[in-house]
Scaffold this motif. Structure first.
Motif, PDB file in Angstrom:
ATOM      1  N   ASP A  70      -6.385  23.871  -9.083  1.00  0.00           N
ATOM      2  CA  ASP A  70      -5.367  22.769  -8.517  1.00  0.00           C
ATOM      3  C   ASP A  70      -4.559  21.597  -8.813  1.00  0.00           C
ATOM      4  N   GLY A  71      -4.427  21.991 -10.183  1.00  0.00           N
ATOM      5  CA  GLY A  71      -4.143  20.578 -11.054  1.00  0.00           C
ATOM      6  C   GLY A  71      -3.419  19.769 -10.461  1.00  0.00           C
ATOM      7  N   ALA A  72      -3.173  18.239 -11.043  1.00  0.00           N
ATOM      8  CA  ALA A  72      -2.644  17.428 -10.111  1.00  0.00           C
ATOM      9  C   ALA A  72      -2.117  15.943 -11.502  1.00  0.00           C
ATOM     10  N   ALA A  73      -0.879  15.301 -11.274  1.00  0.00           N
ATOM     11  CA  ALA A  73      -0.813  14.547 -12.501  1.00  0.00           C
ATOM     12  C   ALA A  73      -0.916  13.104 -11.699  1.00  0.00           C
ATOM     13  N   ALA A  74      -1.605  11.847 -12.023  1.00  0.00           N
ATOM     14  CA  ALA A  74      -0.965  10.736 -11.729  1.00  0.00           C
ATOM     15  C   ALA A  74      -1.097   8.926 -12.501  1.00  0.00           C
ATOM     16  N   ALA A  75      -0.709   7.988 -11.503  1.00  0.00           N
ATOM     17  CA  ALA A  75      -0.180   7.301 -12.623  1.00  0.00           C
ATOM     18  C   ALA A  75      -0.786   5.988 -12.361  1.00  0.00           C
ATOM     19  N   PHE A  76      -1.185   5.278 -13.346  1.00  0.00           N
ATOM     20  CA  PHE A  76      -2.324   4.115 -13.109  1.00  0.00           C
ATOM     21  C   PHE A  76      -1.814   2.705 -13.687  1.00  0.00           C
ATOM     22  N   ASP A  77      -1.779   1.839 -12.996  1.00  0.00           N
ATOM     23  CA  ASP A  77      -0.999   0.298 -13.584  1.00  0.00           C
ATOM     24  C   ASP A  77      -2.645   0.069 -14.394  1.00  0.00           C
ATOM     25  N   ILE A  78      -1.886  -0.335 -15.533  1.00  0.00           N
ATOM     26  CA  ILE A  78      -2.816  -1.334 -16.541  1.00  0.00           C
ATOM     27  C   ILE A  78      -2.460  -2.562 -16.533  1.00  0.00           C
ATOM     28  N   GLY A  79      -1.307  -3.163 -16.394  1.00  0.00           N
ATOM     29  CA  GLY A  79      -0.982  -4.397 -16.619  1.00  0.00           C
ATOM     30  C   GLY A  79      -2.639  -5.637 -16.341  1.00  0.00           C
ATOM     31  N   GLY A  80      -3.375  -5.252 -15.781  1.00  0.00           N
ATOM     32  CA  GLY A  80      -4.618  -6.342 -14.906  1.00  0.00           C
ATOM     33  C   GLY A  80      -5.480  -6.060 -16.401  1.00  0.00           C
ATOM     34  N   GLY A  81      -6.449  -6.917 -15.886  1.00  0.00           N
ATOM     35  CA  GLY A  81      -7.430  -6.756 -17.210  1.00  0.00           C
ATOM     36  C   GLY A  81      -8.957  -5.770 -16.793  1.00  0.00           C
ATOM     37  N   GLY A  82      -8.491  -5.395 -15.926  1.00  0.00           N
ATOM     38  CA  GLY A  82      -9.881  -4.420 -15.412  1.00  0.00           C
ATOM     39  C   GLY A  82      -9.511  -2.889 -15.432  1.00  0.00           C
ATOM     40  N   ALA A  83     -10.040  -1.946 -14.511  1.00  0.00           N
ATOM     41  CA  ALA A  83      -9.681  -0.495 -14.884  1.00  0.00           C
ATOM     42  C   ALA A  83      -8.213  -0.406 -14.238  1.00  0.00           C
ATOM     43  N   PRO A  84      -8.308   0.601 -14.959  1.00  0.00           N
ATOM     44  CA  PRO A  84      -6.931   1.390 -14.462  1.00  0.00           C
ATOM     45  C   PRO A  84      -6.602   1.034 -12.472  1.00  0.00           C
ATOM     46  N   ALA A  85      -5.368   0.985 -12.141  1.00  0.00           N
ATOM     47  CA  ALA A  85      -5.421   1.237 -10.509  1.00  0.00           C
ATOM     48  C   ALA A  85      -4.493   2.311 -10.652  1.00  0.00           C
ATOM     49  N   LEU A  86      -4.763   3.117  -9.318  1.00  0.00           N
ATOM     50  CA  LEU A  86      -3.756   4.060  -9.615  1.00  0.00           C
ATOM     51  C   LEU A  86      -2.351   3.674  -8.350  1.00  0.00           C
ATOM     52  N   ILE A  87      -1.488   4.145  -8.916  1.00  0.00           N
ATOM     53  CA  ILE A  87      -0.115   3.848  -8.513  1.00  0.00           C
ATOM     54  C   ILE A  87       0.113   4.887  -7.089  1.00  0.00           C
ATOM     55  N   GLY A  88      -0.039   4.701  -6.672  1.00  0.00           N
ATOM     56  CA  GLY A  88       0.771   6.137  -5.458  1.00  0.00           C
ATOM     57  C   GLY A  88      -1.292   6.707  -5.077  1.00  0.00           C
ATOM     58  N   GLU A  89      -0.330   8.146  -4.770  1.00  0.00           N
ATOM     59  CA  GLU A  89      -1.631   9.095  -4.897  1.00  0.00           C
ATOM     60  C   GLU A  89      -1.300  10.209  -5.895  1.00  0.00           C
TER      61      GLU A  89
END
Length: 357
Positions: A70-89
């Protein structure tokens, strides 16, 4: 002493096979060395990644497929210094097993291998994907009953001009050129380039001059050379070239190769392919016509089952994501011969993709 260029590598992996999800690493500009910084497993099986920009702020955003039924796609904030953070769901793609994605003109496109379809998702102001705006379903099949009984869209890629979106289908032995509605992001099949039956096209790459592209075939270790007309949106197959030495792939176990990725050098003089099974990187030379790749050599990939191959932004370093050995290896590239020389490796379990930002 290492040089911090500000460039980072983002590595996708299969969490279902012990992968860490998305791993972030610094890239040393002098040596190509990767230094792991962080990882996140908030998304299941993020097997392929792409970098785009948020329509609003213009900040870089990392996009990932979730290659599950049940495929999905997601967006991540990569502006910080650590792990990518989910933007929305994560957003459902209304397709099975998405294996590839691309971003263009405020829209995200996914190639759904299991369902043989391409999905369009509009991007919101913050870069997160909205609900699917359309699903273009492929039709047809090929002569291999095990792999080509139904369509299998394996890659979706916007043409450099931005007017067309190309989808590579392993199941139908073809590449579809789709017209893109810039307003809605909807796709309409404009033309279809039919390749030799049974070749099983997987991925393609454009020549930097724009008039040709190269389709890497998974079911046979060959690359199909095509002329590309960006005005008419027509793709014309010209011929094939082997990506492995004669006798290296005889169709039997355990030597059968399954080529996975194709990359063209920034100057258009060389083409590299990753070859699973044979566990190698092939080097092909391109002449001024760009229509006659010549196999120069095949060298070890630094691991097992190289699922992805990527150039760093400078074009000096080549990276292989070796899925079954669980590592990413990197190579320096000889500017005159295109030959890769192994320089190092890091452990990344079930590695499947490498992109840079």
């Amino acid at each position: 002493m290492g040089a911090n260029t500000g460039v980072r590598a983002f590595i996708g992996s299969f969490t279902s096979a012990g992968g860490l999800g998305i791993t972030v690493a610094d890239v040393d500009g002098n040596t190509g060395e990767l230094s792991v910084l962080a990882s996140t497993d908030v998304l299941a099986d993020p097997s392929f990644l792409a970098v785009g920009r948020a329509p609003g702020a213009g900040a870089p955003v990392l996009y990932a497929v979730s290659e599950v039924s049940d495929g999905a796609a997601a967006a991540f904030d990569i502006g910080g210094g650590g792990a990518p953070a989910l933007i929305g769901e994560p957003r459902p793609v209304e397709g099975d097993g998405p294996t590839h994605l691309d971003v263009r003109g405020g829209h995200l496109f996914t190639a759904n291998y299991g369902s043989g379809s391409v999905t369009t998702l509009p991007l919101r102001h913050d870069g997160s994907p909205g609900p699917a705006a359309g699903v273009l379903r492929h039709a047809g099949g090929g002569p291999d009953p095990a792999r080509q009984a139904t369509p299998h869209a394996h890659q979706v890629l916007a043409a450099p001009s931005g007017d067309w979106v190309l989808s590579v289908d392993l199941g139908t032995d073809s590449v579809r050129v789709c017209a893109l509605d810039p307003g809605t992001g909807s796709l309409r099949t404009h033309s279809e380039a039919v390749l030799r039956p049974g070749t099983g096209p997987r991925h393609l790459a454009f020549h930097p001059a724009g008039g040709h592209l190269y389709v890497l075939n998974e079911l046979e270790p060959t690359v199909t050379v095509c002329r590309w007309d960006a005005v008419t949106g027509l793709l014309e197959p010209m011929g094939e070239a082997p990506v492995l030495p004669h006798g290296a792939d005889d169709g039997g176990d355990p030597v059968r190769a399954y080529p996975s990725e194709v990359v063209v050098s920034h100057d258009g003089r060389f083409l590299w392919t990753a070859n699973r099974g044979h566990d190698s990187i092939s080097v092909l030379a391109l002449d001024e016509t760009a229509e006659k790749p010549v196999l120069v050599a095949a060298v070890g990939c630094g691991g097992r089952w190289p699922r992805d191959l990527a150039l760093d932004p400078t074009g000096q370093w080549l990276y292989a994501a070796n899925e079954r050995s669980g590592n990413v290896s990197w190579f320096s590239l000889d500017a005159e011969t295109g030959m890769p020389s192994p320089e190092g490796s890091i452990d990344v379990p079930a590695a499947s993709c490498v992109v840079f930002a």
